[in-house]
Design a protein around this motif. Structure first.
Motif, PDB file in Angstrom:
ATOM      1  N   ILE A   3       0.950  -1.217   0.021  1.00  0.00           N
ATOM      2  CA  ILE A   3       0.054   0.033   0.076  1.00  0.00           C
ATOM      3  C   ILE A   3       1.007   1.139  -0.178  1.00  0.00           C
ATOM      4  CG2 ILE A   3      -1.574   1.308   1.267  1.00  0.00           C
ATOM      5  CD1 ILE A   3      -2.832  -1.302   2.148  1.00  0.00           C
ATOM      6  N   VAL A   5       1.468   4.829   1.084  1.00  0.00           N
ATOM      7  CA  VAL A   5       0.998   6.014   1.942  1.00  0.00           C
ATOM      8  C   VAL A   5       1.773   7.134   1.380  1.00  0.00           C
ATOM      9  CG1 VAL A   5       0.986   6.668   4.376  1.00  0.00           C
ATOM     10  CG2 VAL A   5       0.790   4.217   3.982  1.00  0.00           C
ATOM     11  N   ILE A  85      -3.092   0.383  -4.280  1.00  0.00           N
ATOM     12  CA  ILE A  85      -3.819   1.119  -3.047  1.00  0.00           C
ATOM     13  C   ILE A  85      -3.303   2.117  -2.658  1.00  0.00           C
ATOM     14  CG2 ILE A  85      -5.291   0.857  -0.961  1.00  0.00           C
ATOM     15  CD1 ILE A  85      -5.422  -2.167  -1.497  1.00  0.00           C
ATOM     16  N   VAL A  87      -3.182   5.653  -0.087  1.00  0.00           N
ATOM     17  CA  VAL A  87      -3.702   6.740   0.856  1.00  0.00           C
ATOM     18  C   VAL A  87      -3.012   8.029   0.890  1.00  0.00           C
ATOM     19  CG1 VAL A  87      -2.814   5.796   2.971  1.00  0.00           C
ATOM     20  CG2 VAL A  87      -4.646   7.375   3.288  1.00  0.00           C
ATOM     21  N   LEU A 100      -4.300   0.159   7.893  1.00  0.00           N
ATOM     22  CA  LEU A 100      -4.056  -0.281   6.762  1.00  0.00           C
ATOM     23  C   LEU A 100      -4.838  -1.670   6.455  1.00  0.00           C
ATOM     24  CD1 LEU A 100      -0.110   0.671   6.199  1.00  0.00           C
ATOM     25  CD2 LEU A 100      -2.446   1.465   5.136  1.00  0.00           C
ATOM     26  N   VAL A 103      -8.456  -0.903   5.476  1.00  0.00           N
ATOM     27  CA  VAL A 103      -8.744  -0.669   3.930  1.00  0.00           C
ATOM     28  C   VAL A 103      -8.392  -1.679   3.163  1.00  0.00           C
ATOM     29  CG1 VAL A 103      -8.513   1.784   4.677  1.00  0.00           C
ATOM     30  CG2 VAL A 103      -6.307   0.588   3.850  1.00  0.00           C
ATOM     31  N   ARG A 104      -7.128  -2.472   3.201  1.00  0.00           N
ATOM     32  CA  ARG A 104      -6.887  -3.652   2.402  1.00  0.00           C
ATOM     33  C   ARG A 104      -7.661  -4.467   2.530  1.00  0.00           C
ATOM     34  NH1 ARG A 104      -2.026  -5.581   1.170  1.00  0.00           N
ATOM     35  NH2 ARG A 104      -0.818  -4.535   2.669  1.00  0.00           N
ATOM     36  N   ALA A 174      -8.943   5.936   1.483  1.00  0.00           N
ATOM     37  CA  ALA A 174      -7.988   5.252   0.662  1.00  0.00           C
ATOM     38  C   ALA A 174      -8.782   5.093  -0.961  1.00  0.00           C
ATOM     39  CB  ALA A 174      -7.647   3.475   1.180  1.00  0.00           C
TER      40      ALA A 174
END
Length: 298
Positions: A3, A5, A85, A87, A100, A103-104, A174
């Motif tokens: 992810i 960030v 993904i 954010v 995390l 949202v994953r 996200a």
């Protein structure tokens, strides 16, 4: 699946460090933290960022040669996205350790393009509180998703609801990378850029997953940039321009309910009206004219 960030930074140093620490404390450790420094003037920062990058190979750091401003720095962050993904983290907000992971799990549904998780509002001192604005946001959210712990929402109903009262908390949202890269942040917006992006994705068929799982702390400052812009009228001048634009775009889609919501923008007008006494007390006469026009002009 890593992810991204993205961390656009300009502002309070202590809060920034707390925000970074909250990312590093995630139970889900498969992430890349990309810090994009917009040139905040503090002599302690070079050593801090150098040590941070050296300590963790999941962290990368960029410093802009010139100050890009919020919109420009967000757009730069979008250009640096590498994974599915993403954010775009607020530099004074805090992820709870389960952010995390939450949202994953939401993005396991391949149809989802946006995830709005549950949040807590905190003040300058990190204390959880719930001001009137956020009680209204919660009510607007419930009016769309009901009492369900989670729901997938989309289309005109979602667009009209967000126009009536934007309950998104952008730093906690996200995104699927393909959606945010396709649309990016519209240039020329500094206050409503997050809502503009979300609506662009929604108008393109994007779906939003809303979950009540609380995993993020959103910091609301009493004298934030948006608050200052509200008092001097800049916020509402931008909102007026944005709503006029959405009326045209919703009408082209035959989204009559959403177009009507944009035309009347009731919550925005009420917000402007609530600030009139404070503007008068501060003798901010240009701001008074702008706010008054926003309240009454059809």
């Amino acid at each position: 699946m890593t992810i991204d960030v993205m961390f656009p930074y300009y502002g309070d140093v202590a809060m920034m460090k707390a925000a970074v620490s909250s990312v590093l404390a995630q139970t889900d450790t498969d992430f890349k933290l990309t810090i994009v420094d917009d040139g905040f003037p503090d002599d302690s920062l070079p050593a801090y960022f150098e040590e941070l990058v050296a300590s963790d190979d999941r962290i990368v750091y960029f410093k802009n040669e010139t100050n890009l401003g919020a919109n420009g720095n967000y757009r730069k962050c979008v250009g640096l996205i590498e994974h599915e993904i993403v954010v775009i983290m607020g530099a004074d907000d805090l992820m709870k350790p389960n952010y995390l992971a939450t949202v994953r799990a939401a993005f396991e549904n391949p149809e989802v393009d946006i995830v709005q998780p549950g949040i807590e509002v905190i003040d300058e001192n990190g204390q959880v509180y719930l001001p009137l604005m956020d009680r209204i946001k919660a009510a607007m959210r419930r009016s769309l998703v009901g009492k369900a712990s989670s729901a997938i929402v989309e289309g005109e109903a979602l667009a009209a609801n967000l126009i009536d009262g934007n309950w998104l908390y952008f730093p906690s949202v996200a995104w699927r990378a393909s959606a945010i890269k396709t649309h990016n942040f519209r240039q020329g917006y500094d206050v409503v850029q997050d809502l503009a992006l979300a609506l662009d994705v929604i108008m393109d068929g994007g779906k939003m997953f809303v979950t009540g799982t609380v995993c993020f702390q959103y910091r609301r400052h009493r004298e934030s940039d948006s608050s200052v812009r509200a008092l001097d009228g800049r916020r509402f001048a931008e909102e007026r321009r944005f709503f006029d634009e959405k009326v045209r775009e919703f009408t082209a889609l035959n989204w009559t309910r959403a177009a009507r919501a944009a035309r009347f923008h009731v919550t925005s007008r009420l917000n402007a009206a609530s600030l009139l006494p404070k503007v008068v007390s501060k003798r901010m006469w240009p701001g008074l004219r702008t706010l008054s026009a926003h309240v009454v002009k059809p």
